[in-house]
Design a protein around this motif. Sequence first.
Motif, mmCIF file in Angstrom:
data_model
loop_
_atom_site.group_PDB
_atom_site.id
_atom_site.type_symbol
_atom_site.label_atom_id
_atom_site.label_comp_id
_atom_site.label_asym_id
_atom_site.label_seq_id
_atom_site.Cartn_x
_atom_site.Cartn_y
_atom_site.Cartn_z
ATOM 1 N N LEU A 78 -0.546 -8.957 12.816
ATOM 2 C CA LEU A 78 0.289 -7.999 11.906
ATOM 3 C C LEU A 78 -0.774 -7.220 11.026
ATOM 4 C CD1 LEU A 78 3.185 -7.018 11.566
ATOM 5 C CD2 LEU A 78 3.481 -8.695 9.731
ATOM 6 N N SER A 79 -1.588 -8.000 10.259
ATOM 7 C CA SER A 79 -2.380 -7.099 9.280
ATOM 8 C C SER A 79 -3.373 -6.172 10.133
ATOM 9 C CB SER A 79 -3.311 -8.158 8.627
ATOM 10 O OG SER A 79 -2.790 -9.071 8.087
ATOM 11 N N GLU A 80 -3.781 -6.565 11.253
ATOM 12 C CA GLU A 80 -4.491 -5.607 12.069
ATOM 13 C C GLU A 80 -3.707 -4.240 12.538
ATOM 14 O OE1 GLU A 80 -6.373 -3.599 15.378
ATOM 15 O OE2 GLU A 80 -4.691 -4.876 15.596
ATOM 16 N N GLN A 81 -2.748 -4.771 12.885
ATOM 17 C CA GLN A 81 -1.807 -3.319 13.364
ATOM 18 C C GLN A 81 -1.415 -2.587 12.181
ATOM 19 O OE1 GLN A 81 1.538 -5.590 15.108
ATOM 20 N NE2 GLN A 81 0.436 -6.018 16.995
ATOM 21 N N ALA A 82 -1.285 -3.148 11.041
ATOM 22 C CA ALA A 82 -0.774 -2.340 9.924
ATOM 23 C C ALA A 82 -1.979 -1.458 9.320
ATOM 24 C CB ALA A 82 -0.531 -3.052 8.742
ATOM 25 N N LEU A 83 -3.257 -2.039 9.439
ATOM 26 C CA LEU A 83 -4.326 -1.609 9.204
ATOM 27 C C LEU A 83 -4.666 -0.080 10.064
ATOM 28 C CD1 LEU A 83 -6.894 -4.167 8.283
ATOM 29 C CD2 LEU A 83 -6.183 -2.476 6.689
ATOM 30 N N SER A 84 -4.086 -0.107 11.245
ATOM 31 C CA SER A 84 -4.520 0.997 12.171
ATOM 32 C C SER A 84 -3.518 2.185 11.877
ATOM 33 C CB SER A 84 -4.336 0.444 13.627
ATOM 34 O OG SER A 84 -2.940 0.187 13.818
ATOM 35 N N GLY A 85 -2.644 2.220 11.205
ATOM 36 C CA GLY A 85 -1.722 3.361 10.743
ATOM 37 C C GLY A 85 -2.226 4.246 9.679
ATOM 38 N N PRO A 86 -2.538 4.050 8.633
ATOM 39 C CA PRO A 86 -1.998 2.815 7.982
ATOM 40 C C PRO A 86 -0.754 2.802 7.451
ATOM 41 C CG PRO A 86 -3.058 4.218 6.300
ATOM 42 C CD PRO A 86 -3.034 4.998 7.677
ATOM 43 N N ASP A 87 -0.130 1.699 7.493
ATOM 44 C CA ASP A 87 1.282 1.149 7.433
ATOM 45 C C ASP A 87 1.068 0.729 5.856
ATOM 46 O OD1 ASP A 87 3.685 0.525 6.948
ATOM 47 O OD2 ASP A 87 3.899 -0.436 9.029
ATOM 48 N N TYR A 88 1.273 1.534 4.842
ATOM 49 C CA TYR A 88 1.065 1.022 3.663
ATOM 50 C C TYR A 88 2.090 -0.059 2.997
ATOM 51 C CZ TYR A 88 -1.944 5.023 2.570
ATOM 52 O OH TYR A 88 -2.617 6.039 2.956
ATOM 53 N N PRO A 89 3.428 -0.086 3.363
ATOM 54 C CA PRO A 89 4.521 -0.728 3.164
ATOM 55 C C PRO A 89 4.013 -2.199 3.586
ATOM 56 C CG PRO A 89 5.494 1.014 3.499
ATOM 57 C CD PRO A 89 4.006 1.334 3.826
ATOM 58 N N LEU A 90 3.745 -2.242 4.994
ATOM 59 C CA LEU A 90 3.402 -3.559 5.409
ATOM 60 C C LEU A 90 2.125 -4.144 5.066
ATOM 61 C CD1 LEU A 90 4.512 -5.510 7.635
ATOM 62 C CD2 LEU A 90 3.263 -3.907 9.355
ATOM 63 N N LEU A 91 1.136 -3.254 4.686
ATOM 64 C CA LEU A 91 -0.088 -3.742 4.239
ATOM 65 C C LEU A 91 0.223 -4.497 2.973
ATOM 66 C CD1 LEU A 91 -2.718 -0.844 5.320
ATOM 67 C CD2 LEU A 91 -2.796 -3.261 5.907
ATOM 68 N N GLU A 92 0.960 -3.862 2.094
ATOM 69 C CA GLU A 92 1.320 -4.342 0.832
ATOM 70 C C GLU A 92 1.791 -5.573 0.675
ATOM 71 O OE1 GLU A 92 3.397 -1.306 -1.041
ATOM 72 O OE2 GLU A 92 1.890 0.246 -1.258
ATOM 73 N N GLY A 93 2.852 -5.664 1.805
ATOM 74 C CA GLY A 93 3.701 -6.850 1.847
ATOM 75 C C GLY A 93 3.003 -8.094 2.371
ATOM 76 N N VAL A 94 1.963 -7.906 3.277
ATOM 77 C CA VAL A 94 1.244 -8.958 3.913
ATOM 78 C C VAL A 94 -0.049 -9.500 2.955
ATOM 79 C CG1 VAL A 94 1.667 -8.321 6.252
ATOM 80 C CG2 VAL A 94 -0.033 -7.299 5.309
ATOM 81 N N PHE A 95 -0.459 -8.506 2.331
ATOM 82 C CA PHE A 95 -1.558 -9.072 1.451
ATOM 83 C C PHE A 95 -0.849 -9.436 0.163
ATOM 84 C CE2 PHE A 95 -4.296 -6.566 4.134
ATOM 85 C CZ PHE A 95 -5.637 -7.068 4.169
ATOM 86 N N LEU A 96 0.272 -9.196 -0.235
ATOM 87 C CA LEU A 96 0.652 -9.739 -1.137
ATOM 88 C C LEU A 96 1.003 -11.455 -0.849
ATOM 89 C CD1 LEU A 96 2.005 -9.554 -4.306
ATOM 90 C CD2 LEU A 96 3.929 -8.911 -3.169
ATOM 91 N N VAL A 97 1.423 -11.534 0.268
ATOM 92 C CA VAL A 97 1.780 -12.758 0.622
ATOM 93 C C VAL A 97 0.650 -13.555 0.686
ATOM 94 C CG1 VAL A 97 2.413 -14.210 2.739
ATOM 95 C CG2 VAL A 97 3.830 -12.107 1.859
ATOM 96 N N PHE A 98 -0.440 -12.801 1.274
ATOM 97 C CA PHE A 98 -1.844 -13.688 1.410
ATOM 98 C C PHE A 98 -2.501 -14.290 0.000
ATOM 99 C CE2 PHE A 98 -3.032 -10.923 5.280
ATOM 100 C CZ PHE A 98 -2.044 -11.862 5.955
ATOM 101 N N SER A 99 -2.270 -13.436 -1.081
ATOM 102 C CA SER A 99 -2.846 -13.544 -2.171
ATOM 103 C C SER A 99 -1.881 -14.436 -2.945
ATOM 104 C CB SER A 99 -2.646 -12.017 -3.110
ATOM 105 O OG SER A 99 -3.502 -11.307 -2.524
#
Length: 340
Positions: A295-316
């Motif tokens: 999902l992170s890789e798919q979000a980076l290809s956009g970039p899909d800012y809301p999705l990137l923020e969400g997944v990296f916040l969960v990771f952190s």
Amino acid sequence: MSTAQRTGGGAARRRLRALTPRYVAGKVVGAAVLLLFVTIFNYFLFRVMPGDPAKTFAPRGRNDDPAALQAMRERMGQGKPWWEKFLLYLDNLAHGELEHSYSQHQPVVDAIAERFWPTVLLSGTALVLAAVIGMWLGARAGWRHGSRFDRATSATSLTWYSVPEWWLGLILIIVFASKSGLGLFPVSGMSDPRSDLPYWLDVAHHMVLPVTALTVVYIAQYTLVMRSSIIDERYADYLAAARAKGLRDDQVRNRHALRNALLPSLTQLFLSLGFVVSGAITIETVFSWPGLGLLSEQALSGPDYPLLEGVFLVFSAAVIVMNLIADLIYPLIDPRVRAA
């Protein structure tokens, strides 16, 4: 009550006393401040990335229409001042909500929830196998420092430690999954709807190669860390005293040396538990495993800012929480941590 029981009870009480309210509060406050910093940094990090999400996610035929692109940018909130968007971001977080994903066409929370358990299943299985096998190998190798077993284990671990996970995954696909290879396992995905196997067995069949790629590299890490810790403890005075009491060599290692050698491995274990949530982005991408890494890789290809923020916040958040738990468990294992 026997002397051994009184001694054991006294040691347990000393460990509990090391976990004082002040110590706990300090660690919790530190974790909360770090999480707040990560939350703020997370927002601005993805706002400086190159790319135009409106062009990427515009319906076909409209990405060359300036009016349509401008309308889509306004729907995405790109025309608002940065401080207004940032306050909206914080308000959403305060209510346990995130924005809408451009690429997944659903709320970010729902997209993350769908991919969460596949990631935990894959990375968690690899972590458990690696921790058990790696710590066992490291303890035996360090205790027999300089032996043939130690030299073989160290050389093998150093080799696998330097191997990229994605490269090993590709090799496993070529050898065991491709048509030119053995063709024993699926190439990608988590399950196959055409399979005659029960669902859980089909999932396990798909897990073999990605779990193997992750486990082999993780085993090397745990082996090297545990080996180093055991070597540091091997000639300590308290172990000589234990041997003088008539304990067998394995008993000295298991009852005394392992407890004090466990702290570095415990640190690594809890750090790894945090990364279980984030998964292995490269491995999930190579095997098309439908987890948070892919999902992170798919979000980076956009970039899909809301999705990137969400997944990296969960990771952190996962890493910070696991570090906090490790800090709270340390004094229960060794009260000297609190004194330091």
